[in-house]
Design an enzyme around this catalytic site. Structure first.
Site, PDB file in Angstrom:
ATOM      1  N   HIS A  82       1.135  -5.662  -5.239  1.00 35.22           N
ATOM      2  CA  HIS A  82       1.043  -4.580  -4.259  1.00 35.22           C
ATOM      3  C   HIS A  82      -0.111  -4.862  -3.319  1.00 35.22           C
ATOM      4  O   HIS A  82      -1.187  -5.258  -3.750  1.00 35.22           O
ATOM      5  CB  HIS A  82       0.817  -3.240  -4.959  1.00 35.22           C
ATOM      6  CG  HIS A  82       0.930  -2.063  -4.028  1.00 35.22           C
ATOM      7  ND1 HIS A  82       2.127  -1.417  -3.793  1.00 35.22           N
ATOM      8  CD2 HIS A  82       0.012  -1.447  -3.260  1.00 35.22           C
ATOM      9  CE1 HIS A  82       1.928  -0.445  -2.923  1.00 35.22           C
ATOM     10  NE2 HIS A  82       0.645  -0.446  -2.572  1.00 35.22           N
ATOM     11  N   ASP A 161       3.251  11.521  -5.186  1.00 27.55           N
ATOM     12  CA  ASP A 161       2.585  10.656  -4.206  1.00 27.55           C
ATOM     13  C   ASP A 161       3.244  10.779  -2.847  1.00 27.55           C
ATOM     14  O   ASP A 161       2.570  10.817  -1.814  1.00 27.55           O
ATOM     15  CB  ASP A 161       2.598   9.194  -4.670  1.00 27.55           C
ATOM     16  CG  ASP A 161       2.011   8.301  -3.587  1.00 27.55           C
ATOM     17  OD1 ASP A 161       0.832   8.507  -3.246  1.00 27.55           O
ATOM     18  OD2 ASP A 161       2.732   7.448  -3.038  1.00 27.55           O
ATOM     19  N   ARG A 168      -1.747  13.617   3.436  1.00 34.51           N
ATOM     20  CA  ARG A 168      -2.982  12.874   3.741  1.00 34.51           C
ATOM     21  C   ARG A 168      -2.883  12.221   5.114  1.00 34.51           C
ATOM     22  O   ARG A 168      -3.854  12.158   5.871  1.00 34.51           O
ATOM     23  CB  ARG A 168      -3.215  11.789   2.679  1.00 34.51           C
ATOM     24  CG  ARG A 168      -3.694  12.347   1.347  1.00 34.51           C
ATOM     25  CD  ARG A 168      -3.597  11.298   0.266  1.00 34.51           C
ATOM     26  NE  ARG A 168      -4.396  10.121   0.542  1.00 34.51           N
ATOM     27  CZ  ARG A 168      -4.071   8.878   0.155  1.00 34.51           C
ATOM     28  NH1 ARG A 168      -2.965   8.650  -0.529  1.00 34.51           N
ATOM     29  NH2 ARG A 168      -4.854   7.873   0.445  1.00 34.51           N
ATOM     30  N   SER A 183      -2.770   6.876  -5.562  1.00 38.68           N
ATOM     31  CA  SER A 183      -1.492   6.736  -4.860  1.00 38.68           C
ATOM     32  C   SER A 183      -0.815   5.419  -5.257  1.00 38.68           C
ATOM     33  O   SER A 183       0.350   5.384  -5.662  1.00 38.68           O
ATOM     34  CB  SER A 183      -1.751   6.783  -3.348  1.00 38.68           C
ATOM     35  OG  SER A 183      -0.662   6.302  -2.618  1.00 38.68           O
ATOM     36  N   LYS A 187       2.391   4.805  -8.418  1.00 39.73           N
ATOM     37  CA  LYS A 187       3.691   4.179  -8.122  1.00 39.73           C
ATOM     38  C   LYS A 187       3.891   2.947  -8.981  1.00 39.73           C
ATOM     39  O   LYS A 187       4.979   2.681  -9.489  1.00 39.73           O
ATOM     40  CB  LYS A 187       3.762   3.780  -6.638  1.00 39.73           C
ATOM     41  CG  LYS A 187       3.949   4.961  -5.720  1.00 39.73           C
ATOM     42  CD  LYS A 187       3.963   4.542  -4.265  1.00 39.73           C
ATOM     43  CE  LYS A 187       2.601   4.182  -3.760  1.00 39.73           C
ATOM     44  NZ  LYS A 187       2.280   4.549  -2.398  1.00 39.73           N
TER      45      LYS A 187
HETATM   46  N1  URA Z   1      -0.930   2.420   0.183  1.00 31.44           N
HETATM   47  C1  URA Z   1      -0.494   3.393  -0.648  1.00 31.44           C
HETATM   48  O1  URA Z   1       0.547   3.272  -1.268  1.00 31.44           O
HETATM   49  N2  URA Z   1      -1.227   4.515  -0.751  1.00 31.44           N
HETATM   50  C2  URA Z   1      -2.386   4.691  -0.106  1.00 31.44           C
HETATM   51  O2  URA Z   1      -3.006   5.718  -0.271  1.00 31.44           O
HETATM   52  C3  URA Z   1      -2.829   3.660   0.755  1.00 31.44           C
HETATM   53  C4  URA Z   1      -2.083   2.524   0.883  1.00 31.44           C
END
Ligand code: URA
Length: 443
Positions: A82, A161, A168, A183, A187
């Protein structure tokens, strides 16, 4: 328990316990806590911060807000990657086929672009016919047969999220370490991989602008992973300029193809190979980085990584043959070549020769967004064909007649507006200046 008291508690800098955090996440996900109270709560977190325990509790509550993906039907160690988000970051399109061609199953759920940063799902949709929403069963089958599948997040994967991120995004509460860590990790935990390699970006095009903040974010995510029983490594990489030469959805697919054919830009290859090597080590396929690098180079050189990319694209309904000559996909009505003179004029720089000292990379990302390559609102439909190809990078010498970049657009007004933002993003120096490191640290 009531929401007002919890907002006030956080606003005053107190620590929230597990039940209190679960109350907030659960209530907001179910809709019993309205946006205005959640916005106030997020702003309180933004200013007061969360300690490690609170951040982990927030992550777990968000990961448990929906389904968890069961990858147990996939054989072997599942390693996910990620990126925290950047400009020109197409490493998933490069690393996925490399890993799959080396026998590591890659079952990846990816996101769409956020603000000035691009998203893997939008990029894949630039390949004609490619489907990013297939059933969970087809996803698992494809990973077992092809070794690689990349799909959009299902609606019920960490739905907290999804809702919190959208809020946000419009309440200036994105760039907070606890909120970003929760966040991303919620995931990743819900997506079920055994091990995770994180690419934490730092610089003017990243959410974390300073190395110390990027390290803190990386450490936070690694320790959340540990507490959740996952093996997590974070690689901190440079985002002070776009990664590679191409920015924009189809252009980034084309560049990923070049990389898989062994013709990748140096810094992009360095990040992609570093991530791939750490994923190979985590999967137990290599004992150290040297062995891993040899394996990565081998599958690029012998064509098996590119063949795997085509197999993966074909399996998800995409036109794999189109990848043989991506120039046919990269067609726009208008283009503009930015020269050294354009940069000199924008910076009132009165020398014959200059050096690219720095750039506001967020502005370069915004130039691509203005061309139509990103979304200004969630509802915007993006133009997958537009974008920017860079001929020069930070540290390079520039003369007036040099071609610095080409911007591609389907709308003349957007091309003009984006060109203005692009040329204003760069700072020139009279003296030669060095290049930024590409990989800062591995945590
Ligand atoms: N990527 C994400 O998935 N969440 C964030 O808060 C910032 C970048």
């Amino acid at each position: 328990m009531n929401t007002y008291d919890l907002i006030m508690k956080k606003r005053n800098g107190a620590v929230l316990d597990k039940d209190e955090i679960e109350y907030i996440v659960d209530g907001f996900t179910k809709g019993t806590i309205p946006d205005y109270q959640m916005s106030a709560f997020l702003m309180a977190v933004y200013f007061q911060g969360m300690n490690a325990e609170e951040t982990t509790n927030l992550t777990m509550a968000m990961a448990d807000s929906g389904d968890r993906l069961d990858l147990s039907k996939i054989n072997g160690c599942k390693v996910d990657k990620h990126s925290t988000g950047g400009v020109g970051d197409k490493t998933s399109l490069i690393v996925g086929p490399i890993l799959a061609s080396l026998g590591v199953p890659v079952a990846k759920m990816s996101g769409r672009g956020l603000g000035h940063t691009g998203g893997t799902i939008d990029k894949l949709e630039a390949i004609p016919g490619f489907s990013t929403s297939i059933s969970e069963e087809a996803f698992i089958n494809q990973v077992n047969t092809v070794g690689l599948s990349i799909v959009g997040q299902t609606a019920n994967l960490a739905p907290a999220d999804k809702k919190i991120y959208a809020l946000r995004d419009v309440t200036a509460t994105v760039d907070n370490i606890s909120l970003i860590a929760a966040s991303i990790m919620s995931k990743k935990l819900a997506a079920g991989a055994d091990a995770i390699v994180l690419d934490v970006k730092v610089g003017t095009g990243a959410f974390m602008k300073e190395l110390e903040d990027a390290k803190a974010l990386a450490n936070t995510m690694v320790s959340i992973g540990k507490l959740a029983g996952r093996d997590v490594t974070a690689v901190i990489t440079d985002m002070n300029e776009p990664l590679g030469n191409n920015i924009g959805n189809v252009l980034e697919v084309a560049e990923a193809v070049d990389c898989l054919k062994g013709k990748g830009e140096e810094r992009l290859m360095a990040v992609s190979k570093t991530l791939a090597c750490h994923m190979l080590i985590k999967a137990g396929k290599a004992n150290n980085e040297n062995d891993a690098l040899e394996m990565v180079n081998r599958v690029i050189d012998d064509g098996s990584a590119f063949a795997k990319m085509k197999e993966f694209v074909n399996a998800q309904g995409g036109d794999a043959d189109a990848l043989e000559d991506c120039s046919k996909l990269c067609v726009t009505k208008y283009s503009y070549k930015v020269t050294g003179k354009d940069l000199f004029d924008a910076a009132s720089f009165n020398e014959d020769v200059g050096y690219l000292k720095s750039c506001d990379n967020q502005e370069v990302g915004m130039a691509s967004l203005v061309l139509g390559g990103g979304r200004q609102t969630k509802e915007d439909v993006i133009d997958l064909s537009v974008g920017i190809i860079l001929n020069k990078h930070l540290g390079d010498e520039i003369k007036a007649e040099d071609e610095v970049a080409t911007l591609y657009a389907n709308d003349e007004d957007k091309l003009k507006a984006a060109t203005q933002r692009f040329v204003n993003a760069y700072v020139l120096d009279k003296e030669p200046c060095g290049k930024n490191p590409i990989v800062y640290e591995v945590i």
